[in-house]
Design an enzyme around this catalytic site. Structure first.
Site, mmCIF file in Angstrom:
data_model
loop_
_atom_site.group_PDB
_atom_site.id
_atom_site.type_symbol
_atom_site.label_atom_id
_atom_site.label_comp_id
_atom_site.label_asym_id
_atom_site.label_seq_id
_atom_site.Cartn_x
_atom_site.Cartn_y
_atom_site.Cartn_z
ATOM 1 N N GLU A 55 0.803 -1.203 0.000
ATOM 2 C CA GLU A 55 0.000 0.000 0.000
ATOM 3 C C GLU A 55 0.845 1.266 0.000
ATOM 4 O O GLU A 55 1.986 1.289 0.461
ATOM 5 C CB GLU A 55 -0.977 0.000 1.168
ATOM 6 C CG GLU A 55 -0.344 -0.323 2.493
ATOM 7 C CD GLU A 55 -1.370 -0.452 3.602
ATOM 8 O OE1 GLU A 55 -2.257 -1.304 3.489
ATOM 9 O OE2 GLU A 55 -1.281 0.299 4.573
ATOM 10 N N CYS B 113 3.566 8.459 1.129
ATOM 11 C CA CYS B 113 4.118 7.520 2.098
ATOM 12 C C CYS B 113 4.275 6.172 1.403
ATOM 13 O O CYS B 113 3.290 5.552 1.029
ATOM 14 C CB CYS B 113 3.154 7.447 3.277
ATOM 15 S SG CYS B 113 3.646 6.261 4.513
ATOM 16 N N CYS C 95 7.214 -7.266 7.292
ATOM 17 C CA CYS C 95 8.356 -6.676 7.997
ATOM 18 C C CYS C 95 8.905 -7.682 9.001
ATOM 19 O O CYS C 95 8.155 -8.442 9.606
ATOM 20 C CB CYS C 95 7.907 -5.406 8.720
ATOM 21 S SG CYS C 95 9.261 -4.526 9.527
ATOM 22 N N CYS D 209 7.198 -5.261 15.482
ATOM 23 C CA CYS D 209 6.751 -4.369 16.561
ATOM 24 C C CYS D 209 5.370 -4.813 17.072
ATOM 25 O O CYS D 209 4.498 -5.190 16.289
ATOM 26 C CB CYS D 209 6.683 -2.933 16.062
ATOM 27 S SG CYS D 209 8.298 -2.341 15.528
ATOM 28 N N CYS E 173 2.155 -3.045 15.638
ATOM 29 C CA CYS E 173 2.065 -2.784 14.198
ATOM 30 C C CYS E 173 1.394 -3.926 13.454
ATOM 31 O O CYS E 173 1.766 -5.084 13.591
ATOM 32 C CB CYS E 173 3.459 -2.550 13.641
ATOM 33 S SG CYS E 173 3.484 -2.357 11.848
ATOM 34 N N GLU F 284 10.522 -2.152 6.905
ATOM 35 C CA GLU F 284 11.616 -1.394 7.519
ATOM 36 C C GLU F 284 12.612 -1.036 6.407
ATOM 37 O O GLU F 284 13.326 -1.908 5.905
ATOM 38 C CB GLU F 284 12.272 -2.260 8.623
ATOM 39 C CG GLU F 284 13.608 -1.764 9.135
ATOM 40 C CD GLU F 284 13.614 -0.301 9.582
ATOM 41 O OE1 GLU F 284 12.752 0.099 10.369
ATOM 42 O OE2 GLU F 284 14.506 0.445 9.120
ATOM 43 N N SER G 2 11.690 5.991 14.730
ATOM 44 C CA SER G 2 10.527 5.529 15.487
ATOM 45 C C SER G 2 11.012 5.155 16.880
ATOM 46 O O SER G 2 11.453 4.038 17.120
ATOM 47 C CB SER G 2 9.890 4.318 14.800
ATOM 48 O OG SER G 2 9.298 4.730 13.592
ATOM 49 N N CYS H 107 -0.296 2.200 8.982
ATOM 50 C CA CYS H 107 0.544 1.222 8.339
ATOM 51 C C CYS H 107 -0.049 -0.199 8.283
ATOM 52 O O CYS H 107 -0.334 -0.813 9.290
ATOM 53 C CB CYS H 107 1.830 1.295 9.136
ATOM 54 S SG CYS H 107 2.973 0.002 9.037
#
Ligand code: SAH
Ligand code: SF4
Length: 347
Positions: A89, A103, A110, A114, A117, A161, A215, A334
């Site tokens: 996306e 963005c 990823c 996290c 996330c 990332e 972050s 995200c």
């Protein structure tokens, strides 16, 4: 044979691949990145023979648009299908005075994992190629039919990332800023990282002129480890040390992103610690409301604690903004649109 992606290559690489002479490559760059042409057949000033050769070897547009949502604040979210069927996306955010920020995603999934996330939930699938990163910016300009000279801001803050896909990221930054192409200055590009300290150092040494966003999300290692497991390998001190070596434009600041989660990191003591931590770094802080999704235990913080946190930083002379939840109604945090689509597909 699978065709190569044109957007994967810098001019010097195309030259090495036998596309000659140099000014032809410049013309190709202009057709694709300034006029948004996605078929070699339409490039009138390119010789027939070369056009045929290029059509056989290369594809230009790396995506198929499979979903597009516009939120009430004019944030637009695009879901693209890649050649191998994976999806990523891209978010287009409308800023003041008709300015836009794109963005972009850098990976499918990823590895960092996290806790807050959604992208992390599906694990890591693969890196995006340089062309798949470049293509997202190109698509926005083409889709919106922006003037070729319209500069967009580019933030590498979508899925993935960026520093974990280092080589493709660097190449994408160079292609996006190439004067014959989209010519978006590296000063308008911001790499956001969850804090891979040695890669921050390496990025700094490239001296590209890109901006850095970190972050951070927590000010003590214990809390940060719970949110970002990678903090075990690269703790807060190592990240801060790497930032201190990063070349920062005199007029610019390092952006610290602080995702605020209720009862986790929204305490005023955290704000106090943050001020100490940022001492000596030209910094601005962006407080982000945690955006809840089904299945998470984390909660969105109160407006009051956000404001208190912000006031404290501002009183201490640190620039601090609260990120308005842009595109809340279209699940713009995200990974959230992709998740939604996958769910729909799988019933
Ligand atoms: N991997 C990089 C860049 C992509 S993440 C990084 O972590 O910096 C982009 C941003 O989305 C991060 O700042 C992250 O904190 C934020 N984000 C992730 N999940 C979120 C959620 N549920 N609500 C709000 N922001 C979120
Ligand atoms: Fe990866 Fe960034 Fe999500 Fe962390 S916040 S899992 S680093 S995309």
């Amino acid at each position: 044979m699978l065709k190569k992606q044109f957007m994967d290559y810098l001019p010097e690489e195309l030259l090495e691949m036998g596309i000659k002479p140099k000014f032809r490559i410049k013309q190709l760059y202009q057709w694709i990145y300034r006029k948004y042409t996605d078929e070699f057949e339409k490039m009138q000033n390119i010789l027939n023979l070369l056009r045929e050769k290029l059509s056989k070897e290369f594809m230009i547009n790396p995506f198929e648009l499979i979903n597009h949502e516009i939120s009430s604040d004019e944030t637009e979210k695009f879901l693209f299908k890649l050649i191998d069927g994976r999806t990523v996306e891209t978010v287009l955010i409308k800023m003041k005075e008709n300015k836009y920020t794109v963005c972009v995603s850098t990976q499918v999934g990823c590895k960092v994992g996290c806790a807050f996330c959604l992208t992390a939930k599906g694990g890591f699938v693969r890196n995006l190629s340089a062309g798949e990163i470049v293509g997202q910016v190109w698509w926005m300009k083409k889709f919106k039919n922006f003037d070729e000279n319209k500069a967009l801001n580019v933030v590498y803050m979508g899925m993935g990332e960026p520093l974990d896909n280092y080589n493709n990221l660097i190449k994408a930054i160079k292609i996006i800023s190439h004067p014959d192409g989209m010519n978006i200055s590296t000063r308008r590009q911001t790499v956001s990282t969850s804090g891979i300290a040695p890669k921050i150092k390496k990025l700094g040494e490239e001296n590209l002129g890109v901006n850095l966003a970190i972050s951070l999300h927590a000010v003590d290692d214990e809390t940060r480890e719970k949110l970002i497991p990678m903090n075990k390998a690269y703790n807060i001190k190592s990240v801060i040390d790497a930032i201190k070596e990063f070349p920062i434009d005199k007029r610019k600041k390092v952006m610290f992103e602080y995702l605020v989660i209720k009862n986790v990191n929204d305490d005023i003591n955290a704000a106090k610690k943050l001020v100490k931590l940022l001492n000596g770094i030209p910094s601005k802080v962006n407080l982000i409301y945690f955006n809840p999704y089904p299945g998470t235990d984390f909660k969105r913080p109160d407006e009051e604690s956000m404001k208190k946190f912000q006031d404290y930083l501002i009183n201490k002379g640190i620039m601090c903004t609260i990120r308005k939840s842009k595109g809340m109604d279209i699940s713009a945090a995200c990974g959230q649109l992709r998740e939604k689509k996958l769910k729909e597909k799988n019933g």
